[in-house]
Design a protein around this motif. Structure first.
Motif, mmCIF file in Angstrom:
data_model
loop_
_atom_site.group_PDB
_atom_site.id
_atom_site.type_symbol
_atom_site.label_atom_id
_atom_site.label_comp_id
_atom_site.label_asym_id
_atom_site.label_seq_id
_atom_site.Cartn_x
_atom_site.Cartn_y
_atom_site.Cartn_z
ATOM 1 N N TRP A 187 0.826 -1.204 0.000
ATOM 2 C CA TRP A 187 0.000 0.000 0.000
ATOM 3 C C TRP A 187 0.861 1.255 0.000
ATOM 4 O O TRP A 187 0.514 2.266 -0.597
ATOM 5 N N GLY A 188 2.002 1.156 0.674
ATOM 6 C CA GLY A 188 2.849 2.334 0.775
ATOM 7 C C GLY A 188 4.164 2.268 0.035
ATOM 8 O O GLY A 188 4.683 3.294 -0.410
ATOM 9 N N MET A 189 4.728 1.060 -0.149
ATOM 10 C CA MET A 189 6.105 0.992 -0.615
ATOM 11 C C MET A 189 6.268 1.380 -2.080
ATOM 12 O O MET A 189 7.366 1.745 -2.510
ATOM 13 N N LEU A 195 10.893 5.738 4.677
ATOM 14 C CA LEU A 195 9.809 6.638 4.285
ATOM 15 C C LEU A 195 9.561 7.702 5.349
ATOM 16 O O LEU A 195 9.361 8.884 5.041
ATOM 17 N N LEU A 196 9.580 7.292 6.602
ATOM 18 C CA LEU A 196 9.274 8.228 7.680
ATOM 19 C C LEU A 196 10.455 9.126 8.037
ATOM 20 O O LEU A 196 10.277 10.320 8.319
ATOM 21 N N ILE A 218 10.264 12.075 4.257
ATOM 22 C CA ILE A 218 9.530 13.231 4.776
ATOM 23 C C ILE A 218 10.397 14.489 4.847
ATOM 24 O O ILE A 218 9.976 15.561 4.403
ATOM 25 N N PRO A 219 11.633 14.417 5.366
ATOM 26 C CA PRO A 219 12.431 15.653 5.450
ATOM 27 C C PRO A 219 13.212 15.998 4.180
ATOM 28 O O PRO A 219 13.974 16.978 4.185
ATOM 29 N N LEU A 220 13.053 15.237 3.089
ATOM 30 C CA LEU A 220 13.796 15.532 1.863
ATOM 31 C C LEU A 220 13.545 16.972 1.411
ATOM 32 O O LEU A 220 12.403 17.409 1.293
ATOM 33 N N TYR A 241 3.075 14.524 3.368
ATOM 34 C CA TYR A 241 1.858 13.787 3.693
ATOM 35 C C TYR A 241 1.926 12.361 3.124
ATOM 36 O O TYR A 241 1.583 11.391 3.802
ATOM 37 N N ALA A 242 2.358 12.251 1.871
ATOM 38 C CA ALA A 242 2.444 10.935 1.231
ATOM 39 C C ALA A 242 3.444 10.044 1.949
ATOM 40 O O ALA A 242 3.209 8.842 2.135
ATOM 41 N N GLY A 243 4.574 10.615 2.373
ATOM 42 C CA GLY A 243 5.568 9.842 3.094
ATOM 43 C C GLY A 243 5.061 9.349 4.434
ATOM 44 O O GLY A 243 5.341 8.212 4.845
ATOM 45 N N ALA A 244 4.289 10.196 5.138
ATOM 46 C CA ALA A 244 3.752 9.802 6.437
ATOM 47 C C ALA A 244 2.749 8.663 6.296
ATOM 48 O O ALA A 244 2.796 7.671 7.051
ATOM 49 N N PHE A 245 1.846 8.772 5.331
ATOM 50 C CA PHE A 245 0.867 7.703 5.107
ATOM 51 C C PHE A 245 1.560 6.408 4.705
ATOM 52 O O PHE A 245 1.304 5.339 5.279
#
Length: 443
Positions: free
Chosen positions: A266-268, A330-331, A335-337, A412-416
């Motif tokens: 779902w996320g990877m 991902l988290l 997110i900080p990229l 947002y996408a990275g957090a989900f």
């Protein structure tokens, strides 16, 4: 549990009780234990010409089919600035989502047909549909046309190619099952590395239409090699009824593994769809943005090949580790990229750990299955996964839009994505504990 014990379950016709310390004996790895079918061929040979030529054929098929599927990020970025410029990123991503959904959901059908009729019964028509889909995509101009050709038709052809090529090695290999499957799946990573570069060059030099037609002719040649090489070891048998197709879900360890893989998927796949768009948002030129996907897939190629070490350390141990690291990246990193160099550093590392997950799904399911059930159960796992891969990219596309198309949307996408991948890692680890509660056991 040793790496050989857990795949020798077909030699038993009873379910052994759990040991006092909570660890299951090897027989409990099976979803169901039943007497051997007729035409007993003995254990897989773990080598030989037919076995390795099957791996080679699967590598060629994976290079084309999943390689082009992994290159959808290039199409996502191209359509956004060309034919489908007036559509949102989320809407465009539905083309790739439908493609992936049909690819994986098709395992419910192609998996059981592979078990019954062998690989070639699926590979021949699958090749015809796959090449036709590419050729038809080259003629598309409207959104519905892309959906029909690149989404639906490409997905059907892919399902008929993918499932037999990832299931066939498990009929030929036992102790080296993860190694053989990882070589096959590494073809998709290599394809995902080279196809974006080739497509970007071809689109610039000869135009979109002829770029796709060239890809179609190359695909026809390599898939022809796959049809000639992929062999089926087990004799034909009656196809499993649809009524019994869901019976593995009665087993807790299989269900936990399937749900865990689905949550991880779902996320990877989010970076595979949006790394090119993210690179452009951070200020990368068009060429560098295209190459970012190739860099990601290059890392994935190494990860898929590296997954062969799971035969030594345990397939469920390794896939749990891969899912955990994917969630962390991902988290903690996506997110900080905030710069192109940071993204280019992230891409190969992320591709590597995600590639481990992608390679180890078939061998992890196979070690819970009897030989003649591998195709159906791998297909069932991917069928469950299909619903998550269908919704994942559009959800992430909507999150990008919610962030105004800027950096906040990618956060947002990275957090989900990171959260659901972590949830998947927990489910997979729980499945591993259901089989053997000893943390240092090879499972």
């Amino acid at each position: 549990m040793s790496s050989t014990e857990d795949i020798d379950i077909e030699k038993k016709n009873v379910v052994a009780p759990s040991t006092g310390d909570g660890a299951s004996t090897p027989a409990t790895v099976a979803l169901s234990i039943e007497p051997k079918a007729g035409n007993d061929l003995g254990p897989p040979p773990d080598g030989g010409f037919d076995a390795w030529i099957t791996v080679f054929g699967g590598f060629c098929a994976s290079f084309v089919q999943f390689g082009l599927a992994n290159a959808f990020g290039v199409f996502q970025a191209y359509y956004k600035t060309h034919q489908l410029a007036h559509y949102s990123s989320s809407t465009i991503s539905w083309i790739g989502s439908v493609q992936q959904f049909i690819l994986f959901f098709g395992g419910l059908f192609s998996g059981r047909l592979f078990d019954a009729y062998g690989a070639k019964a699926l590979l021949v028509p699958g090749t015809c549909l796959f090449v036709l889909a590419i050729m038809m995509t080259s003629l598309c101009k409207e959104y519905y046309q892309f959906m029909l050709a690149q989404g639906i038709l490409f997905g059907i052809g892919s399902a008929m190619i993918f499932h037999p090529t990832v299931s066939a090695p498990s009929q030929w290999f036992e102790r080296k099952r993860a190694l053989a499957t990882s070589i096959v799946v590494a073809g998709s990573g290599l394809g995902g590395t080279l196809w974006p570069i080739a497509l970007e060059r071809l689109m610039n030099e000869i135009g979109f239409g002829w770029a796709l037609r060239t890809a179609g002719f190359l695909s026809l040649a390599l898939l022809g090699v796959a049809v000639a090489c992929v062999r089926t070891r087990l004799p034909r048998r009656k196809a499993q009824s649809f009524a019994g197709l869901l019976s593995p879900l009665k087993e807790a360890h299989f269900t936990l593994l399937a749900v865990g893989v689905a949550l991880a998927s779902w996320g990877m796949f989010m970076p595979f769809f949006f790394v090119t768009t993210h690179a452009a948002q951070l200020g990368a030129g068009s060429n560098l943005a295209f190459y970012s996907l190739s860099i990601l897939n290059a890392g994935s190629t190494l990860g898929r090949g590296f997954a062969g070490v799971a035969d030594k350390f345990g397939r469920l141990n390794s896939i749990t580790l891969g899912a955990s690291l994917t969630g962390i990246l991902l988290l903690a990193f996506w997110i900080p990229l905030n710069s192109v160099p940071a993204l280019l550093a992230f891409a190969p590392i992320y591709g590597f750990v995600a590639g481990i997950i992608i390679s180890l799904v078939p061998p992890s399911v196979a070690q819970m299955s009897l030989p003649h059930q591998i195709g159906a159960r791998v297909g069932l796992t991917y069928g469950i996964m299909a619903f998550f891969t269908l919704s994942g990219p559009p959800i992430n596309g909507a999150l990008l839009s919610a962030g105004g198309g800027g950096r906040k949307g990618f956060q947002y996408a990275g957090a989900f994505s990171g959260a659901v991948v972590f949830a998947g890692a927990v489910c997979i680890f729980t499945a591993r504990l259901k089989i053997n509660k000893k943390l240092l056991a090879v499972v």
